[in-house]
Design an enzyme around this catalytic site. Structure first.
Site, PDB file in Angstrom:
ATOM      1  N   ALA A 265       0.845  -1.191   0.000  1.00 28.17           N
ATOM      2  CA  ALA A 265       0.000   0.000   0.000  1.00 28.17           C
ATOM      3  C   ALA A 265       0.880   1.241   0.000  1.00 28.17           C
ATOM      4  O   ALA A 265       2.067   1.156   0.284  1.00 28.17           O
ATOM      5  CB  ALA A 265      -0.889   0.007   1.235  1.00 28.17           C
ATOM      6  N   MET A 266       0.278   2.390  -0.336  1.00 30.93           N
ATOM      7  CA  MET A 266       1.045   3.630  -0.408  1.00 30.93           C
ATOM      8  C   MET A 266       0.218   4.792   0.121  1.00 30.93           C
ATOM      9  O   MET A 266      -0.934   4.991  -0.275  1.00 30.93           O
ATOM     10  CB  MET A 266       1.483   3.881  -1.862  1.00 30.93           C
ATOM     11  CG  MET A 266       2.163   5.218  -2.090  1.00 30.93           C
ATOM     12  SD  MET A 266       3.764   5.303  -1.205  1.00 30.93           S
ATOM     13  CE  MET A 266       3.861   7.067  -0.899  1.00 30.93           C
ATOM     14  N   GLU A 267       0.850   5.582   0.982  1.00 28.05           N
ATOM     15  CA  GLU A 267       0.138   6.595   1.768  1.00 28.05           C
ATOM     16  C   GLU A 267      -0.107   7.938   1.093  1.00 28.05           C
ATOM     17  O   GLU A 267      -0.255   8.948   1.792  1.00 28.05           O
ATOM     18  CB  GLU A 267       0.924   6.830   3.061  1.00 28.05           C
ATOM     19  CG  GLU A 267       2.268   7.580   2.884  1.00 28.05           C
ATOM     20  CD  GLU A 267       3.483   6.669   2.751  1.00 28.05           C
ATOM     21  OE1 GLU A 267       3.322   5.506   2.321  1.00 28.05           O
ATOM     22  OE2 GLU A 267       4.598   7.117   3.075  1.00 28.05           O
ATOM     23  N   ASN A 268      -0.164   8.018  -0.233  1.00 29.69           N
ATOM     24  CA  ASN A 268      -0.439   9.306  -0.905  1.00 29.69           C
ATOM     25  C   ASN A 268      -1.462  10.098  -0.091  1.00 29.69           C
ATOM     26  O   ASN A 268      -2.495   9.551   0.304  1.00 29.69           O
ATOM     27  CB  ASN A 268      -1.023   9.059  -2.296  1.00 29.69           C
ATOM     28  CG  ASN A 268      -0.273   8.009  -3.059  1.00 29.69           C
ATOM     29  OD1 ASN A 268       0.925   8.148  -3.272  1.00 29.69           O
ATOM     30  ND2 ASN A 268      -0.952   6.942  -3.444  1.00 29.69           N
ATOM     31  N   GLU A 300      -1.149   3.051   6.763  1.00 26.58           N
ATOM     32  CA  GLU A 300      -1.158   4.173   5.806  1.00 26.58           C
ATOM     33  C   GLU A 300      -1.849   5.405   6.390  1.00 26.58           C
ATOM     34  O   GLU A 300      -1.472   6.539   6.088  1.00 26.58           O
ATOM     35  CB  GLU A 300      -1.815   3.753   4.488  1.00 26.58           C
ATOM     36  CG  GLU A 300      -1.223   2.504   3.821  1.00 26.58           C
ATOM     37  CD  GLU A 300       0.287   2.504   3.695  1.00 26.58           C
ATOM     38  OE1 GLU A 300       0.900   3.593   3.663  1.00 26.58           O
ATOM     39  OE2 GLU A 300       0.869   1.394   3.643  1.00 26.58           O
ATOM     40  N   GLU A 322       8.439   5.056   8.502  1.00 23.59           N
ATOM     41  CA  GLU A 322       7.979   3.664   8.453  1.00 23.59           C
ATOM     42  C   GLU A 322       7.879   3.016   9.823  1.00 23.59           C
ATOM     43  O   GLU A 322       6.977   2.229  10.081  1.00 23.59           O
ATOM     44  CB  GLU A 322       8.867   2.849   7.508  1.00 23.59           C
ATOM     45  CG  GLU A 322       8.787   3.305   6.041  1.00 23.59           C
ATOM     46  CD  GLU A 322       7.348   3.331   5.491  1.00 23.59           C
ATOM     47  OE1 GLU A 322       6.436   2.761   6.119  1.00 23.59           O
ATOM     48  OE2 GLU A 322       7.145   3.949   4.426  1.00 23.59           O
TER      49      GLU A 322
HETATM   50  N1  BES Z   1       5.412   3.986   2.071  1.00 25.39           N
HETATM   51  C1  BES Z   1       5.187   2.588   1.982  1.00 25.39           C
HETATM   52  C2  BES Z   1       5.018   2.098   0.584  1.00 25.39           C
HETATM   53  C3  BES Z   1       6.295   2.017  -0.177  1.00 25.39           C
HETATM   54  C4  BES Z   1       7.154   0.994   0.085  1.00 25.39           C
HETATM   55  C5  BES Z   1       6.591   2.923  -1.141  1.00 25.39           C
HETATM   56  C6  BES Z   1       8.317   0.936  -0.607  1.00 25.39           C
HETATM   57  C7  BES Z   1       7.769   2.863  -1.836  1.00 25.39           C
HETATM   58  C8  BES Z   1       8.623   1.874  -1.563  1.00 25.39           C
HETATM   59  C9  BES Z   1       3.920   2.181   2.729  1.00 25.39           C
HETATM   60  O1  BES Z   1       3.565   3.034   3.751  1.00 25.39           O
HETATM   61  C10 BES Z   1       4.201   0.859   3.361  1.00 25.39           C
HETATM   62  O2  BES Z   1       5.000   0.793   4.244  1.00 25.39           O
HETATM   63  N2  BES Z   1       3.550  -0.196   2.891  1.00 25.39           N
HETATM   64  C11 BES Z   1       3.741  -1.523   3.388  1.00 25.39           C
HETATM   65  C12 BES Z   1       2.520  -2.030   4.064  1.00 25.39           C
HETATM   66  C13 BES Z   1       2.571  -1.935   5.541  1.00 25.39           C
HETATM   67  C14 BES Z   1       1.317  -2.505   6.171  1.00 25.39           C
HETATM   68  C15 BES Z   1       3.784  -2.538   6.168  1.00 25.39           C
HETATM   69  C16 BES Z   1       4.029  -2.406   2.215  1.00 25.39           C
HETATM   70  O3  BES Z   1       3.812  -1.997   1.099  1.00 25.39           O
HETATM   71  O4  BES Z   1       4.473  -3.536   2.446  1.00 25.39           O
HETATM   72 ZN    ZN Z   2       4.702   2.804   5.437  1.00 27.04          ZN
END
Ligand code: BES
Ligand code: ZN
Length: 835
Positions: A265-268, A300, A322
């Site tokens: 997922a991505m937090e846009n 997110e 993160e």
């Molecule tokens: N900001 C990240 C998404 C991301 C990850 C963007 C790597 C660019 C590169 C997002 O907030 C995130 O951490 N997503 C996790 C899910 C979370 C529940 C641990 C993911 O994608 O695994």
């Molecule tokens: Zn994240």
């Protein structure tokens, strides 16, 4: 201050506003774009540098009052830098005007396209993924987190299409040719990596929290799976507003399910995107997937404050984003669903995971210098997420929940719409706590690799404690940490102390002492033999909390892998003290026995490991049974699958037989099978499957539209025992599976005993293709390397080392992973040799 404002573009030119217009073409998958960027130029200059990637620049102009200068463009593809040169020097406020074109790629980065089936036809939607450094693939920009600006986004698209950006729509104007121009409200000041662009035939459902509009959006045939996420979002949004004491600042939040998505997922900001499996579900969804949906949404949403409102100055503080999101997600979900036992699950999913990621030499400090996009991408790993999350957990425990929370509020309020560093955070927590030790304590944990092993021994009514960095390879290190330490004794006495030096001692008449009481600390503990035996007995007599018991076993396991205990001692410990273990101890042991059995497959150790594994898992099966009881705890449901799968993998005949029966029932639609067990039943069936069954799984997968069921089928496809099917499965993963899921089958095969050599030759053969398909921003390439971590042969180690010594096979975003895998193989080999 040690952190610099790391801007590769320099600080002479600062953007303050972007006005962006995109005109996509769904036939050619290209887009036309226009960008007006308001900048302020400090020192007079003729050149302006911006980031750009895979764009064609048509025109570049600089405007200032009556002045309008045409710019020459020069592009450096290595640095992804676009240099504009103007005939005369300019300073002060100015506007850069750019016209460009780009492509909606299929690689899941930038402004990309994603496909899905609708009424039997393939259709497309457009979506964006900009973190960490791919906003530049959609428009030329100052693509670093510290260059915050406001954004006006507009699209020219077909009238029937649904459009999404970070803000609500401001106006829609009808154009000729069945088109419309949609403009969105101006965003708050934000970083480029959080911008969102979405266009397609989205369906939505909605609700409100205060005046804030909450929507869940999906492709047309998935909208029935949206209500679960809507409910979660509403709950967690309210939780975070209350917890942070800072209101959610945008008028809306969208939760968007995307069929092709690289990460989870991505937090846009205000337009959060997800992989379908991480957000879509209903009452039939399994506990595991449901929990993951809740955690992912909460994660997110936490970023909307931690990351979006206040953003790290530079990526070396990525962990601030993160680790907070990781840590806060469990808090939010626990608040809404206390019966899910998330504090216990946090130990297993975050702390234990981080401890095992950080016990090798090829780890890195939480705080790490990064420069290139590849290096930035590489630190989205379990050190940034889980070690960071563990250190925050320890810090919260040390300063107290109230001061910690108040510190966060101070920090968020003070730096809202700005950038900050870890020092700003420590300052805020110190201010709340009115004490000075926060930054000194935290410093060592953030800047040093690894963590301490605290050794405890007792001599004549005196306890001696000492610390030393823990290393699976047994390397000597000189680091030390300030360790806030909790303990608990047989006399029921709990206490705290801080271990500041390498060693300390204190008098006590206690028979035993459990250090790291409740497991808030990020360290391991080893006890002298008499103490360990006493603790084992205490464990069996349920004198230790389930967390303490799990901590004890977890440390013991790693000490065994590092050869400080023998395998026989560890197995003995499990058999003697842990047979009727509770969560999270049982789950931890189950995971460890599974790992040992894979490693020992085909060796002389196999029988001993299998014996303990069967003994332990059968004992657990007695407790959990095959059937879910009403209102049972999630952790029991999760454990059941783990226990039964392990029995199957250990070759337990009765379990396999029962699995097959249940599979036949499923296939013929008889009886009611627990959704939570479905994946396990497929696995048991695949272990005994023939060609017919293999074909069945493939065909089902091709028909299936439910994300969770697709994943279950894909897993089973990788678990057949016959080499021929494993080979077929690998071929299928390249031809019949979406790019986003293409690592699923290889990961399963890495868990399939005895298939490592085959998997590695396949990986090598397709590596050139992978390098192209999985661009650095997708974070996917590393997963193919990681599948080799459970090997133990020297031959394999050499071959992998040799393969990656060739420059053409290496890339920035897998450098560290390769080192880690090689080290794991060495650790495994030495472990096997010792035993
Ligand atoms: N900001 C990240 C998404 C991301 C990850 C963007 C790597 C660019 C590169 C997002 O907030 C995130 O951490 N997503 C996790 C899910 C979370 C529940 C641990 C993911 O994608 O695994
Ligand atoms: Zn994240």
């Amino acid at each position: 201050m040690e952190t610099q404002i790391h801007q590769t573009l320099g600080t002479n030119i600062l953007p303050s506003h972007y006005d962006l217009l995109f005109e996509p073409d769904f036939k050619t998958f290209t887009f036309k774009g226009t960008a007006y960027i308001v900048v302020s130029i400090k020192e007079p200059t003729k050149t302006i540098k911006l980031h750009a990637k895979e764009l064609q620049i048509k025109t570049a102009e600089l405007r200032q009052r009556n002045l309008s200068l045409a710019g020459k463009t020069h592009y450096n593809p290595q640095k992804e830098e676009l240099t504009l040169t103007f005939p005369q020097a300019v300073h002060g406020q100015a506007q850069i005007h750019l016209q460009f074109t780009g492509r909606h790629n299929e690689g899941m980065y930038g402004f990309y396209r994603s496909s899905y089936q609708h009424k039997g036809k393939t259709e497309y939607l457009l979506t964006s993924q900009f973190e960490a450094a791919n906003a530049r693939a959609a428009f030329p920009c100052f693509d670093e987190p510290a260059f915050k600006a406001t954004f006006d986004v507009s699209f020219i698209v077909d009238r029937n299409l649904f459009t999404i950006s970070n803000m609500p729509i401001k106006k829609e104007k009808t154009l000729q040719n069945n088109q419309k121009q949609v403009s969105f409200l101006t965003s708050p000041r934000m970083s480029t990596y959080l911008l969102y662009l979405g266009i397609g035939n989205f369906q939505s459902i909605q609700t409100k929290h205060r005046h804030i509009l909450i929507r869940v959006l999906t492709t047309p045939e998935k909208i029935h799976l949206a209500p679960l996420a809507l409910g979660y979002t509403k709950k967690f949004l309210a939780f975070f507003e209350k917890y942070f004491q800072v209101k959610y600042p945008l008028p809306k939040v969208d939760i968007i399910a995307i069929p092709d998505f690289a990460a989870g997922a991505m937090e846009n900001w205000g337009a959060i995107t997800f992989r379908e499996i991480a957000v879509l579900g209903d009452e039939k969804t399994s506990v595991a997937v449901k929990q993951n949906i809740a955690i992912t949404i909460a994660h997110e949403l936490a970023h909307q404050w931690f990351g979006n409102l206040v953003t790290m100055q530079w990526w070396d503080d990525l962990w601030l984003n993160e680790s907070f999101a990781t840590f806060m997600s469990y808090k939010a979900v626990n608040d809404a669903f206390p019966a899910w036992d998330l504090p216990l699950q946090y130990f297993e999913d975050t702390i234990a995971d981080a401890l095992s990621a950080d016990e090798i030499e090829a780890t890195h400090p939480i705080n790490v210098h990064v420069n290139t996009p590849g290096e930035i991408d590489e630190i989205f790993d379990n050190i940034s997420y889980d070690k960071g999350g563990s250190v925050l957990h320890m810090l919260e425990d040390a300063v107290g929940e109230a001061a910690f929370r108040q510190g966060l509020t101070l920090y968020l309020r003070k730096h809202a719409y700005q950038n900050a560093t870890k020092h700003d955070l420590w300052t805020a927590i110190q201010e709340a706590k009115q004490e000075n030790f926060v930054s000194t304590m935290v410093h060592g944990w953030i800047t040093q690799s690894g963590y301490p092993l605290v050794s405890v021994k007792k001599e004549k009514n005196k306890y001696y404690l000492s610390q030393q960095r823990f290393s699976l390879l047994g390397k000597q290190h000189s680091e030390s940490w300030i360790i806030p330490l909790r303990y608990f004794t047989d006399q029921g006495k709990a206490g705290t102390t801080i271990l500041r030096e390498k060693t300390t001692s204190f008098p006590s008449s206690a028979h035993w002492i459990k250090v790291n009481h409740g497991q808030p600390g990020f360290y391991r503990v080893t006890y002298d033999a008499p103490l360990l035996a006493q603790l084992g007995n205490a464990l069996r007599r349920k004198k230790l909390s389930s967390l303490d018991a799990a901590g004890l076993e977890n440390d013991l396991f790693s000490l065994m892998v590092s050869r400080q205990y023998s395998l026989a001692e560890y197995l003995g410990f499990v058999e003697q003290y842990c047979l009727d273990a509770e969560y999270p101890l049982n789950s931890s042991i189950s995971g460890h026995l599974g790992w040992l059995l894979r490693l020992a497959a085909g060796s002389t150790l196999e029988d001993a490991v299998r014996r303990t594994s069967l003994l332990f898992h059968l004992e657990q099966l007695k407790k959990v049974g095959w059937r879910r009881v009403k209102n049972e705890r999630n952790t029991t449901t999760l454990l059941r699958s783990q226990v039964i799968s392990n029995l199957g993998l250990a070759g337990h005949a009765e379990t396999l037989k029962k699995g097959k029966e249940l599979f036949q029932q499923l296939q013929h639609g008889h009886g009611s099978v627990d959704q939570n067990l479905r994946s396990t039943i497929y696995l048991l069936a695949a272990r005994q499957g023939d060609e017919k069954m293999f074909t069945y799984f493939i065909q089902q997968y091709q028909k299936e539209t439910l994300p969770e069921e697709s994943r279950r089928l894909l897993r089973a496809i990788g678990m057949f025992r016959q080499k021929a099917f494993v080979e077929k499965a690998l071929a299928f993963s390249l031809s019949g599976v979406r790019l986003q899921d293409s690592y699923m089958i290889p990961i399963m095969i890495s868990l399939n005993p005895g298939m490592n050599t085959l998997l590695w030759s396949w990986t090598k053969k397709h590596w050139p293709q992978f390098l192209k398909k999985f661009t650095s921003g997708t974070h996917m390439l590393g997963t193919f390397v990681k599948t080799m971590s459970s090997c133990s042969e020297e031959k394999m180690e050499n071959d992998i080392a040799q393969f990656f010594s060739l420059k053409k096979n290496m890339r920035d975003d897998v450098k560290l992973v390769v080192k880690q895998v090689l080290e794991h193989i060495e650790i495994n080999r030495r472990f096997m040799e010792r035993n």
